[in-house]
Scaffold this active site. Structure first.
Site, PDB file in Angstrom:
ATOM      1  N   CYS A  62       0.835  -1.200   0.000  1.00 18.54           N
ATOM      2  CA  CYS A  62       0.000   0.000   0.000  1.00 18.54           C
ATOM      3  C   CYS A  62       0.874   1.257   0.000  1.00 18.54           C
ATOM      4  O   CYS A  62       1.505   1.563  -0.998  1.00 18.54           O
ATOM      5  CB  CYS A  62      -0.981  -0.039   1.172  1.00 18.54           C
ATOM      6  SG  CYS A  62      -2.343   1.137   1.025  1.00 18.54           S
TER       7      CYS A  62
ATOM      8  N   HIS B 259      -3.405  -5.627   1.256  1.00 19.88           N
ATOM      9  CA  HIS B 259      -2.645  -5.855   2.488  1.00 19.88           C
ATOM     10  C   HIS B 259      -2.558  -7.336   2.852  1.00 19.88           C
ATOM     11  O   HIS B 259      -3.422  -7.858   3.564  1.00 19.88           O
ATOM     12  CB  HIS B 259      -3.316  -5.093   3.643  1.00 19.88           C
ATOM     13  CG  HIS B 259      -3.147  -3.623   3.585  1.00 19.88           C
ATOM     14  ND1 HIS B 259      -2.187  -2.957   4.314  1.00 19.88           N
ATOM     15  CD2 HIS B 259      -3.814  -2.673   2.879  1.00 19.88           C
ATOM     16  CE1 HIS B 259      -2.268  -1.655   4.074  1.00 19.88           C
ATOM     17  NE2 HIS B 259      -3.243  -1.464   3.200  1.00 19.88           N
TER      18      HIS B 259
ATOM     19  N   GLU C 206      -0.669  -8.680   5.010  1.00 28.03           N
ATOM     20  CA  GLU C 206      -0.465  -8.836   6.454  1.00 28.03           C
ATOM     21  C   GLU C 206      -1.775  -8.883   7.225  1.00 28.03           C
ATOM     22  O   GLU C 206      -1.794  -9.278   8.403  1.00 28.03           O
ATOM     23  CB  GLU C 206       0.437  -7.713   6.994  1.00 28.03           C
ATOM     24  CG  GLU C 206      -0.222  -6.374   7.203  1.00 28.03           C
ATOM     25  CD  GLU C 206      -0.417  -5.550   5.937  1.00 28.03           C
ATOM     26  OE1 GLU C 206      -0.701  -4.344   6.059  1.00 28.03           O
ATOM     27  OE2 GLU C 206      -0.286  -6.110   4.822  1.00 28.03           O
TER      28      GLU C 206
END
Length: 225
Positions: free
Chosen positions: A87, A196, A198
């Site tokens: 991002c 994302h 994560e």
């Protein structure tokens, strides 16, 4: 061998803790890196996480690109160190010249927060070897400057060299050219993407655990090195 993966924190970074957790989930050692520090503390790879570094003043990622830590990251990346930009991290890598193109305001000018399907287009990078080519993965995304743009010659180069790593499927959420969600450097060691991974490492807390493959891939690459 323990894979030491650094996670940078800039003023305005939001997702460094999540990225560090993902590194640990994959069996790596997460090392905190501060934006004002020039020392990479002997890490083997770097994650440039998401957020709003320096408040996105001027434009997303442009101030962070000049942070002292990024001088070391740029040098290390050019020497072959694996680097993942997520991002805002993708925006920073583009501003730093490690990846081509630029991120602009989303089509429609709205902030987007949703779970997004991606297709894995390239499994030969340091961050994608755990995936099957053509696999579709579900990853959260949240951005307002997520529209990937580049000159047609750059797009032709990315497509011709297989450097598009992730592509949006099920609809293009932000107007990115060629439905591009993520790209890689020429040597495949540097990868940037807008969604994302994560936030998708555990089915209990995310829409899937599909993002974990990126971190496992990096640990695999480092342990084998």
């Amino acid at each position: 061998m323990s894979a030491r993966i650094g996670v940078i924190t800039f003023p305005g970074t939001l997702d460094d803790v999540d990225a560090a957790r993902a590194v640990r989930y994959a069996g790596g050692e997460a090392v905190s890196l501060w934006h004002a520090d020039e020392n990479l503390h002997d890490v083997d790879a770097v994650v440039v996480p998401g957020g709003f570094s320096y408040g996105d003043y001027l434009r997303a990622g442009v101030i962070a690109r000049f942070a002292p830590i990024m001088t070391s990251v740029i040098d290390a990346a050019r020497a072959g160190m694996p680097v993942l930009g997520i991002c805002n991290g993708f925006q920073i890598l583009c501003e730093a010249g490690l990846l081509p193109g630029a991120m602009i305001r989303n089509q429609g000018l709205h902030f987007i927060c949703r779970d997004q399907w991606l297709r894995v287009e390239n499994t030969e990078t340091a961050w994608t070897t755990r995936y099957d080519a053509g696999a579709e993965i579900l990853i959260p995304m949240k951005n307002i400057d997520g529209c990937y743009m580049a000159e047609q010659s750059t797009l032709d180069e990315l497509e011709g060299e297989g450097r598009v790593v992730f592509r949006y499927v099920g609809g293009n959420p932000n107007g990115s050219r060629n439905d591009i969600a993520g790209i890689r450097s020429e040597n495949g060691r540097v990868v940037g993407l807008m969604p994302h991974p994560e936030h998708a490492i555990d089915a209990l807390t995310g829409p899937s655990d599909d993002g974990l493959g990126m971190f496992f891939s990096a640990v695999d690459a480092l342990v084998k090195a």
